[in-house]
Design an enzyme around this catalytic site. Sequence first.
Site, PDB file in Angstrom:
ATOM      1  N   ARG A   1       0.838  -1.212   0.000  1.00 33.70           N
ATOM      2  CA  ARG A   1       0.000   0.000   0.000  1.00 33.70           C
ATOM      3  C   ARG A   1       0.871   1.261   0.000  1.00 33.70           C
ATOM      4  O   ARG A   1       0.598   2.210  -0.728  1.00 33.70           O
ATOM      5  CB  ARG A   1      -0.908   0.046   1.238  1.00 33.70           C
ATOM      6  CG  ARG A   1      -1.794  -1.162   1.410  1.00 33.70           C
ATOM      7  CD  ARG A   1      -3.206  -0.948   0.886  1.00 33.70           C
ATOM      8  NE  ARG A   1      -4.068  -2.039   1.289  1.00 33.70           N
ATOM      9  CZ  ARG A   1      -4.260  -3.171   0.601  1.00 33.70           C
ATOM     10  NH1 ARG A   1      -3.646  -3.357  -0.546  1.00 33.70           N
ATOM     11  NH2 ARG A   1      -5.071  -4.116   1.051  1.00 33.70           N
TER      12      ARG A   1
ATOM     13  N   GLU B   1     -14.522 -13.494   9.853  1.00 33.11           N
ATOM     14  CA  GLU B   1     -14.473 -12.906   8.506  1.00 33.11           C
ATOM     15  C   GLU B   1     -14.265 -13.965   7.419  1.00 33.11           C
ATOM     16  O   GLU B   1     -13.137 -14.320   7.086  1.00 33.11           O
ATOM     17  CB  GLU B   1     -13.338 -11.869   8.419  1.00 33.11           C
ATOM     18  CG  GLU B   1     -13.245 -11.225   7.030  1.00 33.11           C
ATOM     19  CD  GLU B   1     -12.144 -10.167   6.889  1.00 33.11           C
ATOM     20  OE1 GLU B   1     -11.348  -9.999   7.841  1.00 33.11           O
ATOM     21  OE2 GLU B   1     -12.070  -9.540   5.839  1.00 33.11           O
TER      22      GLU B   1
ATOM     23  N   LYS C   1     -18.117 -10.545   9.692  1.00 31.88           N
ATOM     24  CA  LYS C   1     -17.545  -9.608   8.710  1.00 31.88           C
ATOM     25  C   LYS C   1     -17.517 -10.277   7.334  1.00 31.88           C
ATOM     26  O   LYS C   1     -16.516 -10.879   6.944  1.00 31.88           O
ATOM     27  CB  LYS C   1     -16.133  -9.208   9.166  1.00 31.88           C
ATOM     28  CG  LYS C   1     -15.392  -8.320   8.168  1.00 31.88           C
ATOM     29  CD  LYS C   1     -14.165  -7.661   8.765  1.00 31.88           C
ATOM     30  CE  LYS C   1     -13.388  -6.910   7.696  1.00 31.88           C
ATOM     31  NZ  LYS C   1     -12.364  -6.031   8.214  1.00 31.88           N
TER      32      LYS C   1
ATOM     33  N   SER D   1     -14.726  -4.216   2.614  1.00 32.01           N
ATOM     34  CA  SER D   1     -14.981  -3.519   1.336  1.00 32.01           C
ATOM     35  C   SER D   1     -14.450  -4.330   0.149  1.00 32.01           C
ATOM     36  O   SER D   1     -14.976  -4.178  -0.965  1.00 32.01           O
ATOM     37  CB  SER D   1     -14.413  -2.103   1.347  1.00 32.01           C
ATOM     38  OG  SER D   1     -13.043  -2.071   1.636  1.00 32.01           O
ATOM     39  N   GLY D   2     -13.432  -5.134   0.361  1.00 35.79           N
ATOM     40  CA  GLY D   2     -13.025  -6.143  -0.620  1.00 35.79           C
ATOM     41  C   GLY D   2     -12.517  -5.647  -1.969  1.00 35.79           C
ATOM     42  O   GLY D   2     -12.504  -6.418  -2.927  1.00 35.79           O
ATOM     43  N   GLY D   3     -12.124  -4.376  -2.063  1.00 35.82           N
ATOM     44  CA  GLY D   3     -11.621  -3.878  -3.350  1.00 35.82           C
ATOM     45  C   GLY D   3     -12.637  -2.992  -4.071  1.00 35.82           C
ATOM     46  O   GLY D   3     -12.367  -2.476  -5.156  1.00 35.82           O
TER      47      GLY D   3
ATOM     48  N   ARG E   1      -9.447  -0.684   2.969  1.00 33.43           N
ATOM     49  CA  ARG E   1      -9.158   0.204   1.836  1.00 33.43           C
ATOM     50  C   ARG E   1     -10.201   1.297   1.657  1.00 33.43           C
ATOM     51  O   ARG E   1      -9.864   2.440   1.341  1.00 33.43           O
ATOM     52  CB  ARG E   1      -9.028  -0.632   0.554  1.00 33.43           C
ATOM     53  CG  ARG E   1      -7.740  -1.402   0.492  1.00 33.43           C
ATOM     54  CD  ARG E   1      -7.793  -2.521  -0.522  1.00 33.43           C
ATOM     55  NE  ARG E   1      -8.608  -3.645  -0.072  1.00 33.43           N
ATOM     56  CZ  ARG E   1      -8.812  -4.755  -0.767  1.00 33.43           C
ATOM     57  NH1 ARG E   1      -8.274  -4.883  -1.965  1.00 33.43           N
ATOM     58  NH2 ARG E   1      -9.552  -5.737  -0.287  1.00 33.43           N
TER      59      ARG E   1
HETATM   60  C1  5MM Z   1      -6.675  -4.317   6.317  1.00 35.04           C
HETATM   61  O1  5MM Z   1      -6.338  -5.517   5.631  1.00 35.04           O
HETATM   62  C2  5MM Z   1      -6.574  -6.716   6.368  1.00 35.04           C
HETATM   63  C3  5MM Z   1      -5.346  -7.545   6.471  1.00 35.04           C
HETATM   64  O2  5MM Z   1      -4.876  -8.021   5.282  1.00 35.04           O
HETATM   65  P1  5MM Z   1      -3.515  -8.919   5.233  1.00 35.04           P
HETATM   66  O3  5MM Z   1      -3.579  -9.912   6.342  1.00 35.04           O
HETATM   67  O4  5MM Z   1      -3.599  -9.543   3.884  1.00 35.04           O
HETATM   68  O5  5MM Z   1      -2.364  -7.989   5.369  1.00 35.04           O
HETATM   69  C4  5MM Z   1      -7.800  -7.459   5.772  1.00 35.04           C
HETATM   70  O6  5MM Z   1      -8.065  -8.665   6.402  1.00 35.04           O
HETATM   71  C5  5MM Z   1      -8.967  -6.548   5.964  1.00 35.04           C
HETATM   72  O7  5MM Z   1      -9.244  -6.417   7.346  1.00 35.04           O
HETATM   73  C6  5MM Z   1     -10.216  -7.030   5.275  1.00 35.04           C
HETATM   74  O8  5MM Z   1      -9.948  -7.660   4.046  1.00 35.04           O
HETATM   75  C7  5MM Z   1     -11.097  -5.828   5.013  1.00 35.04           C
HETATM   76  O9  5MM Z   1     -10.365  -4.869   4.299  1.00 35.04           O
HETATM   77  P2  5MM Z   1     -10.990  -4.273   2.971  1.00 35.04           P
HETATM   78  O10 5MM Z   1      -9.885  -3.435   2.391  1.00 35.04           O
HETATM   79  O11 5MM Z   1     -11.371  -5.447   2.111  1.00 35.04           O
HETATM   80  O12 5MM Z   1     -12.185  -3.470   3.454  1.00 35.04           O
END
Ligand code: 5MM
Length: 330
Positions: free
Chosen positions: A30, A172, A214, A256-258, A287
């Site tokens: 990121r 999640e 989640k 949010s998943g992208g 994100r």
């Molecule tokens: C913030 O990213 C979280 C951790 O990701 P990594 O273990 O791959 O570094 C991830 O689990 C996040 O909490 C969820 O996917 C929700 O984040 P988004 O960006 O999808 O809302």
Amino acid sequence: MKINDIAKSLVSKGKGILAADESTGTMTKRLNAVNVESNEKNRLTFRHALFTSKDINKYISGIILFDETIRQKKNEETICEILNKQNIFPGIKVDKGAKKLAGSKETITEGLDGLRERMEEYFNLGAKFAKWRAVYKIGDELPSQNCIVANAHALARYAAIVQEANMVPIVEPEVLMDGDHNIHKCYDVTSNVLEETVNQLQIAGINFSGVVLKPNMILNGSSSGVKNESKQVAELTLKCIQNNLPPEVPGVAFLSGGQSEFEATKNLNQINKQNKSSFIFTFSYGRALQQSALKTWAKDLNDIETVQTVFDERSKMNSLASKGDWIEDL
Ligand code: 5MM
């Protein structure tokens, strides 16, 4: 505080969760994407800027931290102390990531070994809730039943250990939006995943009143070329969750998943407009809460105030969406 009360507070009206639990590898991606060096100081500076924004406690109930962050201090204060002062619950990501599932192309989330001892340490550091993410990819014949059952079983074992440690497990199960599948395929897969997850949580004797789910929203695959219509996303997401989740679960906080920041807000808003059930639907975005703030910071690493204003604005929009009160051109 009892875990049922913490779970309720995490999804209390107009509030949601900030997922700031990127592992160092993800955070490095990121930061590098906006040409900022990923080092411990920079990771802390950016996160601390978000955690101390002017209005954060109006919109954010809890923050999911990474192991590095929960151990960091700023001006002699630990991150947990900084959050507690603002009535924000500190949470901790406790999974060790999605690893290769033997005999398949899919993944199994690992991290159960030694988890009981780690939970004790995190509890003493100040964590009030935890998070574990399982990942499912849609493809020909995927996800396999093996992947669905193995990950659901791990989620249930994780949730049991977390509740034993008097913390709230965020469960999640993320069905990725990658792929050219349509929205109905996403609905079917997510239904199977949620059904098996709830089944395993039940077998493990989980107290559903002390859990926050989640999940992903129900969307067309990101390379399907089909634009998501919010009304359809909301209709199918609500149906999928209501058909699979026990009513005791106090709330659902979507990932949010992208999705873009705008889409994630718009879809959450529509879900709440159409919601007739007693479930609470809010956000646990990574994100979709941080993207603009990070881009802003990359332009001037010293201008923390503007970063905080941008973050507060996104949080406010999602807070409104969590009540179905967001208006598109606000
Ligand atoms: C913030 O990213 C979280 C951790 O990701 P990594 O273990 O791959 O570094 C991830 O689990 C996040 O909490 C969820 O996917 C929700 O984040 P988004 O960006 O999808 O809302």
